[in-house]
Every structure is written in C-alpha cells, then in structure tokens.
Design a protein around this motif. Sequence first.
Motif, PDB file in Angstrom:
ATOM      1  N   TYR A  11       0.825  -1.202   0.000  1.00  0.00           N
ATOM      2  CA  TYR A  11       0.000   0.000   0.000  1.00  0.00           C
ATOM      3  C   TYR A  11       0.863   1.258   0.000  1.00  0.00           C
ATOM      4  O   TYR A  11       2.073   1.196   0.181  1.00  0.00           O
ATOM      5  CB  TYR A  11      -0.927   0.017   1.219  1.00  0.00           C
ATOM      6  CG  TYR A  11      -0.217   0.046   2.552  1.00  0.00           C
ATOM      7  CD1 TYR A  11       0.072   1.253   3.176  1.00  0.00           C
ATOM      8  CD2 TYR A  11       0.165  -1.123   3.184  1.00  0.00           C
ATOM      9  CE1 TYR A  11       0.724   1.280   4.398  1.00  0.00           C
ATOM     10  CE2 TYR A  11       0.817  -1.108   4.401  1.00  0.00           C
ATOM     11  CZ  TYR A  11       1.092   0.109   5.009  1.00  0.00           C
ATOM     12  OH  TYR A  11       1.738   0.127   6.217  1.00  0.00           O
ATOM     13  N   MET A  13       0.595   5.477   1.544  1.00  0.00           N
ATOM     14  CA  MET A  13      -0.117   6.389   2.436  1.00  0.00           C
ATOM     15  C   MET A  13      -0.060   7.788   1.842  1.00  0.00           C
ATOM     16  O   MET A  13       0.981   8.208   1.339  1.00  0.00           O
ATOM     17  CB  MET A  13       0.513   6.408   3.828  1.00  0.00           C
ATOM     18  CG  MET A  13       0.389   5.127   4.598  1.00  0.00           C
ATOM     19  SD  MET A  13      -1.315   4.668   5.005  1.00  0.00           S
ATOM     20  CE  MET A  13      -1.836   6.020   6.032  1.00  0.00           C
ATOM     21  N   LYS A  19      -5.052   5.638   3.051  1.00  0.00           N
ATOM     22  CA  LYS A  19      -4.303   4.427   2.719  1.00  0.00           C
ATOM     23  C   LYS A  19      -4.900   3.824   1.448  1.00  0.00           C
ATOM     24  O   LYS A  19      -6.098   3.588   1.371  1.00  0.00           O
ATOM     25  CB  LYS A  19      -4.413   3.422   3.868  1.00  0.00           C
ATOM     26  CG  LYS A  19      -3.661   2.131   3.647  1.00  0.00           C
ATOM     27  CD  LYS A  19      -3.814   1.246   4.880  1.00  0.00           C
ATOM     28  CE  LYS A  19      -3.033  -0.029   4.781  1.00  0.00           C
ATOM     29  NZ  LYS A  19      -3.167  -0.836   6.018  1.00  0.00           N
ATOM     30  N   LYS A  21      -4.471   0.561  -0.861  1.00  0.00           N
ATOM     31  CA  LYS A  21      -3.871  -0.770  -0.813  1.00  0.00           C
ATOM     32  C   LYS A  21      -4.299  -1.582  -2.026  1.00  0.00           C
ATOM     33  O   LYS A  21      -5.457  -1.564  -2.423  1.00  0.00           O
ATOM     34  CB  LYS A  21      -4.320  -1.483   0.467  1.00  0.00           C
ATOM     35  CG  LYS A  21      -3.738  -2.857   0.642  1.00  0.00           C
ATOM     36  CD  LYS A  21      -4.173  -3.459   1.969  1.00  0.00           C
ATOM     37  CE  LYS A  21      -3.593  -4.830   2.183  1.00  0.00           C
ATOM     38  NZ  LYS A  21      -4.027  -5.406   3.468  1.00  0.00           N
TER      39      LYS A  21
END
Length: 54
Positions: A11, A13, A19, A21
């Motif tokens: 993932y 950020m 987030k 993913k």
Amino acid sequence: MLVVGRKPGEYIMIDDRIKVKVVKSEDGHLRLAIDAPREVPIVRGELLEAQQKV
C-alpha cells in the motif's frame, strides 16, 4: 503525478490519513482498497468526467 508499482498486499499512504492498498491484481485488472476519513470525497474518474461534461 507519482507513479509507483505495488504488489497485492502492499500500500501507499497519502498525508498520513489516506491508505491505498492493492488487494488483487491479475490479468490486467487491479482492485484497490481506499481507507480515508469520511470527509474526504472519493469519486471514480468516469463519474467525475461525466459531471464535468454537463
């Protein structure tokens, strides 16, 4: 624009609040899971483009 390669389970950020993913990747198809605060709008690109044409 940032372009990154990620494998399923990996993932990125964004601003310590969002987030993104990769949950599945096969045969040229990609599935993403996005975890963001409720106040952050998330709109699919084709819907945004359709709204802008009106």
